[in-house]
Design an enzyme around this catalytic site. Structure first.
Site, PDB file in Angstrom:
ATOM      1  CG  MET A 243     -19.771  18.907   4.770  1.00 11.15           C
ATOM      2  SD  MET A 243     -21.487  19.209   5.212  1.00 11.15           S
ATOM      3  CE  MET A 243     -22.257  17.806   4.425  1.00 11.15           C
ATOM      4  CB  CYS A 244     -19.422  25.008   7.535  1.00  9.30           C
ATOM      5  SG  CYS A 244     -19.495  25.551   5.810  1.00  9.30           S
ATOM      6  CD  GLU A 245     -15.810  21.619  12.797  1.00  7.36           C
ATOM      7  OE1 GLU A 245     -15.977  21.912  13.997  1.00  7.36           O
ATOM      8  OE2 GLU A 245     -14.944  20.830  12.395  1.00  7.36           O
TER       9      GLU A 245
ATOM     10  CB  ILE B 137     -15.578  27.428  11.160  1.00 10.76           C
ATOM     11  CG1 ILE B 137     -15.192  28.189  12.434  1.00 10.76           C
ATOM     12  CG2 ILE B 137     -14.341  27.180  10.312  1.00 10.76           C
ATOM     13  CD1 ILE B 137     -14.176  27.475  13.284  1.00 10.76           C
TER      14      ILE B 137
END
Length: 270
Positions: A1-3, A78
């Site tokens: 997962m990322c942001e 990110i």
């Protein structure tokens, strides 16, 4: 997962403290150490900075803090690697030209089956890297191609919103599918579900905050944003709230369209 993080504003603004706090998730307060990137809309084009190092230690972040870029539309990502090597070609946001416009895309989630079957054909575009996210972006532009190339003018906002909404609806069953998309005019954000701090994958996948700054004789400064001395309205979208203000959670499957600091369309929670 990322942001993910995005901004849409009525007049060009600089992203300062929000980006700084966001970057802390990229290697300090969060586990996202596999690269980062940010795209600024500028004069019909997009200025992109990407790096494969953690955002919290990236010299490019310091460069942006020392040389702030003003823009009406910003998308940042990110990365926490799930598919694809640690390489610039796998670092978001991704950009492509369609219909004489630069289109920008960033995805948070994991949809590996997007490359399989007949539901997401690529059309003329091909991924440069190895990620499911970039493949999804190419598949989205393939769906949008007819809208953008059939006429000598850009498609209506309604047509764009409908096509992107249909794409998001088809993508959700494959896995968490939060994404941000900028087409040169409008920002479209799709909130699905994501890994929460509890470890469970569930909504919300995105949050939104709207700020309005009244006219004043001095530059307006606040945690998360610095803007010119002018009447300013800003839409901020992020995976997690970046300030102590009242960010609204997206409903699962909710899609919003923003332009010039205004929310102009929404599917509402699903």
């Amino acid at each position: 997962m990322c942001e993910l993080f995005a901004m849409s504003s009525s007049v060009p603004a600089t992203v300062t403290f929000s980006l700084e706090e966001f970057a802390q998730h990229g290697g300090l307060t969060g586990p996202y150490k596999d690269g980062w990137g940010i795209a600024f809309a500028e004069d019909g084009d997009v200025r992109v900075v990407r790096d494969t190092t953690a955002a919290s230690s990236s010299p490019w972040l310091q460069f942006l803090e020392n040389h702030p870029i003003r823009s009406r539309a910003v998308i940042s990502h990110i990365r926490k690697r799930t598919t694809g090597t640690l390489a610039l070609k796998n670092t978001q946001p991704f950009i492509r030209e369609l219909g004489g416009r630069m289109h920008t895309f960033a995805h948070n989630g994991h949809v590996p089956d997007v490359t399989k079957g007949k539901w997401f054909p690529l059309g003329p575009l091909r991924p440069v890297g190895e990620t499911d996210s970039e493949y999804a972006f190419c598949a989205l532009l393939a769906r949008l191609e007819a809208d953008w190339l059939e006429e000598d003018r850009p498609p209506s906002l309604e047509a764009r919103f409908e096509t992107v909404s249909g794409f998001a609806r088809d993508l959700r069953p494959l896995g968490p599918a939060n994404f941000l998309y900028w087409d040169g005019d409008v920002m479209i954000a799709h909130g699905d579900r994501r890994h929460q701090t509890s470890g469970v994958i569930e909504p919300p996948g995105l949050h939104v905050l709207i700020r309005e700054c009244p006219p004043s004789g001095a530059e307006f400064e606040a945690e998360g944003l610095t803007v010119d001395a002018a009447h300013q309205r800003v839409v901020l979208i992020a995976s997690v709230p970046l300030t102590d203000e009242s960010w609204r959670s997206f409903g699962s499957g909710e899609i919003v369209m923003a332009a010039d600091g205004q929310l102009i369309a929404s599917t509402g929670p699903k």
